[in-house]
Design an enzyme around this catalytic site. Structure first.
Site, PDB file in Angstrom:
ATOM      1  N   SER A   1     -32.618  16.359  -3.028  1.00 61.37           N
ATOM      2  CA  SER A   1     -33.427  17.364  -3.729  1.00 61.37           C
ATOM      3  C   SER A   1     -32.532  18.431  -4.365  1.00 61.37           C
ATOM      4  O   SER A   1     -32.728  18.788  -5.528  1.00 61.37           O
ATOM      5  CB  SER A   1     -34.465  17.995  -2.793  1.00 61.37           C
ATOM      6  OG  SER A   1     -33.840  18.546  -1.670  1.00 61.37           O
TER       7      SER A   1
ATOM      8  N   GLY B   1     -31.100  12.714   4.231  1.00 61.10           N
ATOM      9  CA  GLY B   1     -30.563  13.987   4.718  1.00 61.10           C
ATOM     10  C   GLY B   1     -29.286  14.394   4.011  1.00 61.10           C
ATOM     11  O   GLY B   1     -28.550  15.257   4.480  1.00 61.10           O
TER      12      GLY B   1
ATOM     13  N   ASP C   1     -27.700  23.733   0.914  1.00 61.85           N
ATOM     14  CA  ASP C   1     -27.623  22.522   0.089  1.00 61.85           C
ATOM     15  C   ASP C   1     -27.317  22.852  -1.366  1.00 61.85           C
ATOM     16  O   ASP C   1     -26.478  22.223  -2.009  1.00 61.85           O
ATOM     17  CB  ASP C   1     -28.953  21.742   0.151  1.00 61.85           C
ATOM     18  CG  ASP C   1     -29.323  21.371   1.568  1.00 61.85           C
ATOM     19  OD1 ASP C   1     -28.492  21.576   2.465  1.00 61.85           O
ATOM     20  OD2 ASP C   1     -30.440  20.875   1.778  1.00 61.85           O
TER      21      ASP C   1
HETATM   22  C1  GLA Z   1     -32.205  21.215   4.916  1.00 65.45           C
HETATM   23  C2  GLA Z   1     -32.313  22.536   4.158  1.00 65.45           C
HETATM   24  C3  GLA Z   1     -31.088  23.408   4.393  1.00 65.45           C
HETATM   25  C4  GLA Z   1     -30.764  23.544   5.875  1.00 65.45           C
HETATM   26  C5  GLA Z   1     -30.778  22.176   6.563  1.00 65.45           C
HETATM   27  C6  GLA Z   1     -30.626  22.306   8.055  1.00 65.45           C
HETATM   28  O1  GLA Z   1     -31.181  20.433   4.383  1.00 65.45           O
HETATM   29  O2  GLA Z   1     -32.467  22.316   2.788  1.00 65.45           O
HETATM   30  O3  GLA Z   1     -31.274  24.674   3.806  1.00 65.45           O
HETATM   31  O4  GLA Z   1     -31.611  24.437   6.503  1.00 65.45           O
HETATM   32  O5  GLA Z   1     -31.948  21.454   6.289  1.00 65.45           O
HETATM   33  O6  GLA Z   1     -29.402  22.844   8.375  1.00 65.45           O
END
Ligand code: GLA
Length: 387
Positions: A126, A122, A170
């Site tokens: 990516s 998390g 991200d």
């Molecule tokens: C992933 C997605 C982000 C966001 C998060 C949740 O990391 O890539 O764009 O939506 O989940 O906040």
């Protein structure tokens, strides 16, 4: 030079003939504002010092040659044969494809990469994979995109081949991060402010549940669809354009019977989280860490009960944090369904908290959790090759 950078460089020199340029592309944390980046909300991410190292050089051919050290795999493909594949290949090829879609004459290159973001944790490996390659190609092909344009390109790349309909958080943090600073990103206007991360005798500790549900990306897209379904009803009935136009949860209540329960719950969470992230940014800037911590717990509750992106392992880790007097706040971080919890922990309690949490977690799930004390860092950048 960092040891992964050295490994990447050496592997490149063993495998190819030219001398590469080196890049570092970071992962991210998110302090608060979860699942609202694709709902016009506010998010508070920061780039971290873990990420992906790239060595890239043009090869005067029409072939793209990739070596993914962490997967022990290679891929060679002609530019004109780029197509959707699977796994890591999708992420790199989708980035190249976005350059092609912009009409850029992509030329052949050699590329080696490796990183230190645990998979499925998390922390957005990516976006780090996408960002590093996009940054390198922007330089190599002289396309002169700015960092925000590159972040948007990477987001499109993630939508396209990997088919994860992610928001912008991200990729934005990956490109725009700054050491010791938090980004407050307005995902509606795509504008940001930085502010210093002052944790007053505390640190950010991530606990990796080591759980990674394979359904996660499908479930992610389903959450997004639920929000869109709710928004369509709100748009139609209220003439509004965005979740930002809903004053508070009260204003949502008349729609409870007009929406499927899961759709309504997602909308409720989004309205609450947008307000919470705004409040959280302000209390954090006022150095009110205790209030910030409470908001983190509230976010977790919403993610677990309304948005339904938690899992028993993450709920357990957050509950452990809540019961520990040295922890100011905790919640699941990122998309959910596994990965890490983010915890704000008093310095003097860190080792004891990690120890207690790891033991209890092992006893309950028979999984060895991993803990990382986070350092923030700069966005994607070129790094010097030292001899
Ligand atoms: C992933 C997605 C982000 C966001 C998060 C949740 O990391 O890539 O764009 O939506 O989940 O906040």
């Amino acid at each position: 030079m960092n040891s992964i950078a050295v490994t990447v460089l050496n592997r490149f020199r063993e495998s190819f003939t030219s001398e590469p340029t080196l890049y570092f592309s970071p992962g991210r944390i998110n302090l608060i504002g979860e699942h609202v980046d694709y709902n016009d909300g506010f998010v508070l991410p920061a780039a971290i010092d873990k990420g992906v190292y790239y060595a890239v050089a043009p090869n005067n051919s029409d072939n793209l040659n990739f070596i993914a050290i962490d997967f022990d795999e290679r891929l060679s493909v002609a530019v004109m044969d780029i197509k959707k594949m699977s796994n890591w290949q999708n992420y790199v090829l989708s980035v190249v494809n976005e350059f092609v879609l912009l009409g850029v004459a992509v030329k052949g290159f050699d590329c080696v990469f490796a990183g230190d973001i645990p998979r499925g944790s998390g922390m957005s490996s990516s976006a780090a994979v996408e960002g590093g390659l996009a940054f390198a190609l922007n330089e190599m092909l002289n396309t002169k995109m700015n960092r925000v344009e590159l972040a948007l390109l990477c987001q499109r790349a993630e939508h396209n081949y990997p088919h994860v309909n992610c928001g912008i958080m991200d990729q934005y943090a990956n490109m725009m991060g700054r050491k010791d600073e938090v980004i407050m990103l307005d995902c509606k206007t795509i504008e940001h402010q930085y502010f210093p991360l002052r944790l007053q005798g505390c640190k950010i500790v991530l606990i990796n549940s080591k759980v990674h549900h394979t359904l996660a990306s499908g479930e992610y897209n389903i959450r997004r669809q639920r929000c869109e379904a709710g928004m369509a009803i709100l748009k139609n009935d209220l003439g509004i354009q965005s979740f930002r136009d809903i004053k508070d949860v009260e204003a949502l209540m008349p729609f409870k019977d007009k929406m499927e329960p899961k759709v309504f719950n997602c909308c409720k969470y989004v309205v609450e989280e947008i307000a919470r992230a705004k409040k959280a940014a302000s209390v954090l800037q006022q150095d009110d860490l205790v209030s910030f911590g409470k908001l983190m717990y509230a976010t977790h509750e919403g993610l677990s009960n309304l948005y339904e992106v938690s899992c028993p392992e993450l709920d357990f880790l957050v509950e452990l944090a809540k019961q520990h007097s040295g922890v100011i706040g905790a919640r699941l971080m990122g998309g959910g369904f596994g990965g890490c919890t983010i915890n704000i922990v008093k310095d003097e309690a860190i080792s004891q908290f990690i120890d207690t949490a790891s033991k209890a977690y092992h006893q309950k799930f028979n999984i060895d959790a991993e803990a990382y004390i986070v350092s923030t860092g700069d966005g994607t950048k070129k790094i010097a090759v030292t001899p």
